[in-house]
Write a protein that holds these residues in place. Structure first.
Motif, mmCIF file in Angstrom:
data_model
loop_
_atom_site.group_PDB
_atom_site.id
_atom_site.type_symbol
_atom_site.label_atom_id
_atom_site.label_comp_id
_atom_site.label_asym_id
_atom_site.label_seq_id
_atom_site.Cartn_x
_atom_site.Cartn_y
_atom_site.Cartn_z
ATOM 1 N N UNK A 288 -17.652 -11.838 -15.581
ATOM 2 C CA UNK A 288 -17.124 -12.007 -14.215
ATOM 3 C C UNK A 288 -16.145 -10.867 -13.914
ATOM 4 N N UNK A 289 -16.406 -10.135 -12.847
ATOM 5 C CA UNK A 289 -15.532 -9.027 -12.427
ATOM 6 C C UNK A 289 -14.952 -9.322 -11.055
ATOM 7 N N UNK A 290 -13.625 -9.208 -10.932
ATOM 8 C CA UNK A 290 -12.985 -9.286 -9.610
ATOM 9 C C UNK A 290 -12.632 -7.852 -9.217
ATOM 10 N N UNK A 291 -13.310 -7.345 -8.179
ATOM 11 C CA UNK A 291 -13.133 -5.956 -7.735
ATOM 12 C C UNK A 291 -12.485 -5.974 -6.351
ATOM 13 N N UNK A 292 -11.326 -5.315 -6.228
ATOM 14 C CA UNK A 292 -10.599 -5.321 -4.953
ATOM 15 C C UNK A 292 -10.380 -3.902 -4.426
ATOM 16 N N UNK A 293 -10.454 -3.775 -3.093
ATOM 17 C CA UNK A 293 -10.127 -2.514 -2.415
ATOM 18 C C UNK A 293 -8.873 -2.742 -1.582
ATOM 19 N N UNK A 294 -7.870 -1.875 -1.792
ATOM 20 C CA UNK A 294 -6.595 -2.011 -1.084
ATOM 21 C C UNK A 294 -6.587 -1.057 0.109
ATOM 22 N N UNK A 295 -6.395 -1.601 1.312
ATOM 23 C CA UNK A 295 -6.321 -0.795 2.535
ATOM 24 C C UNK A 295 -4.881 -0.809 3.037
ATOM 25 N N UNK A 296 -4.338 0.400 3.278
ATOM 26 C CA UNK A 296 -2.928 0.498 3.633
ATOM 27 C C UNK A 296 -2.700 1.633 4.629
ATOM 28 N N UNK A 297 -1.793 1.396 5.579
ATOM 29 C CA UNK A 297 -1.266 2.473 6.422
ATOM 30 C C UNK A 297 0.261 2.342 6.359
ATOM 31 N N UNK A 298 0.896 3.394 5.803
ATOM 32 C CA UNK A 298 2.344 3.353 5.593
ATOM 33 C C UNK A 298 3.019 4.466 6.404
ATOM 34 N N UNK A 299 4.216 4.206 6.920
ATOM 35 C CA UNK A 299 4.940 5.229 7.666
ATOM 36 C C UNK A 299 5.574 6.219 6.684
ATOM 37 N N UNK A 300 6.040 7.355 7.203
ATOM 38 C CA UNK A 300 6.640 8.388 6.339
ATOM 39 C C UNK A 300 7.936 7.897 5.699
ATOM 40 N N UNK A 301 8.558 6.852 6.295
ATOM 41 C CA UNK A 301 9.820 6.315 5.742
ATOM 42 C C UNK A 301 9.566 5.224 4.690
ATOM 43 N N UNK A 302 8.285 4.862 4.484
ATOM 44 C CA UNK A 302 7.957 3.879 3.444
ATOM 45 C C UNK A 302 7.753 2.465 3.931
ATOM 46 N N UNK A 303 7.770 2.238 5.267
ATOM 47 C CA UNK A 303 7.524 0.872 5.759
ATOM 48 C C UNK A 303 6.018 0.672 6.002
ATOM 49 N N UNK A 304 5.540 -0.533 5.714
ATOM 50 C CA UNK A 304 4.103 -0.841 5.801
ATOM 51 C C UNK A 304 3.743 -1.164 7.252
#
Length: 319
Positions: free
Chosen positions: A63-79
């Motif tokens: 059994x494999x749990x495969x995840x893709x993380x999608x992110x857009x972060x600002x230049x100051x580090x806030x999500x």
């Protein structure tokens, strides 16, 4: 087909009847070596995705749990935007007609289990799954009543379920970029990457792509780990780190010299920094397998293997 109507379109079943060998007529007087599979049973049976009479020397489930993380972060580090899309892949080599039961640490499933057993649910990290889709083998009636994933698996490899998670995402990396423009022909770029996952884990194949202007003429780099180079075909500085341990940080400093052009306007919006990686034995969603049980009437022993992996989907940082 039956009277022109398609009765079965499952590739697993059709493979049984489309072979490279000659087909013996049922009216032939010579006895055949192998029994002819019964197509009618497969069409009308409740388990059309699995044939009967399978035998394995070693009964195993992967059994494999495969995840893709999608992110857009600002230049100051806030999500600004963040979600995880995941899938559970299985490979089954089991004899007979087994019944499997999978328990996950999802909030609804744990609450339902506590309700059925009339006791408070155990404390610990629980997650809320969104947009869940199942393979046809999953018993949806039992899932609706008990909130556990029960199924008779197809033989071999298949995708058991897909899901999405939008809350409580554990980001594997934080990226802090600083870009200074020194006049019209020079730029200074500093990128710091911090790994947030456990110290005993590590990421593989980490790639950071920092976009630079098209008129880049010359670049020089300093990195604390890995190697960096300028790729003119994608107008980016590409920084590669083969193995990135958890709870550490790495920095890249680059000086970029530009060709001076007349009337060149500065870009108001730079393209975002992009990142690629994969982290074994880590799930950004926090999803965990609590149990995987196998029942079969002959009562054989099974070996279960579980793996986790998180990869970068669209992992972008504005700069």
């Amino acid at each position: 087909m039956d009277f022109g109507y398609p009765q079965n379109l499952s590739p697993e079943i059709l493979k049984l009847y489309i072979t490279q060998e000659g087909v013996r007529s049922p009216f032939s007087s010579k006895p055949s070596d192998k029994p002819v599979p019964n197509a009618t049973l497969q069409v009308t049976g409740a388990v059309g995705w699995r044939r009967e009479g399978l035998v394995y020397k070693k009964n195993e489930v992967f059994l494999d749990i495969v995840e893709s993380v999608n992110l857009l972060m600002s230049s100051k580090g806030s999500v600004l935007r963040c979600d995880v899309t995941g899938k559970i892949l299985m490979k089954c080599f089991l004899s007979g007609m087994p019944d499997l039961k999978l328990g996950l640490n999802d909030k609804i499933g744990l609450e339902k289990e506590a309700q059925l057993k009339s006791r408070p649910s155990k404390s610990g990290k629980t997650i809320e799954l969104d947009d869940v889709t199942f393979h046809q083998c999953v018993n949806l009636t039992r899932f609706n009543s008990e909130k556990t994933v029960s199924f008779v698996p197809p033989d071999g490899e298949f995708e058991l379920m897909k899901y999405r998670i939008t809350e409580g995402v554990n980001l594997p990396f934080r990226v802090l970029p600083t870009i200074k423009e020194l006049g019209r022909t020079r730029m200074e770029i500093n990128v710091k990457v911090k790994s947030v996952f456990g110290a005993k884990m590590f990421a593989l194949g980490v790639v950071v792509k920092v976009p630079v202007p098209k008129q880049t003429a010359k670049t020089s780099f300093q990195t604390t780990s890995g190697k960096a180079k300028y790729n003119a075909s994608i107008d980016s500085l590409v920084w590669k780190i083969r193995k990135f341990p958890g709870q550490t940080e790495a920095t890249m400093s680059a000086e970029v010299e530009l060709i001076s052009t007349m009337g060149e306007k500065k870009l108001a919006n730079r393209p975002p920094i992009q990142m690629e990686f994969q982290v074994p034995m880590f799930t950004a969603s926090g999803l965990r397998v609590r149990f995987l049980k196998v029942w079969e009437k002959s009562g054989y022993n099974t070996v279960e293997w579980v793996r986790y992996i998180s990869r970068a989907g669209s992992y972008e940082i504005r700069c």
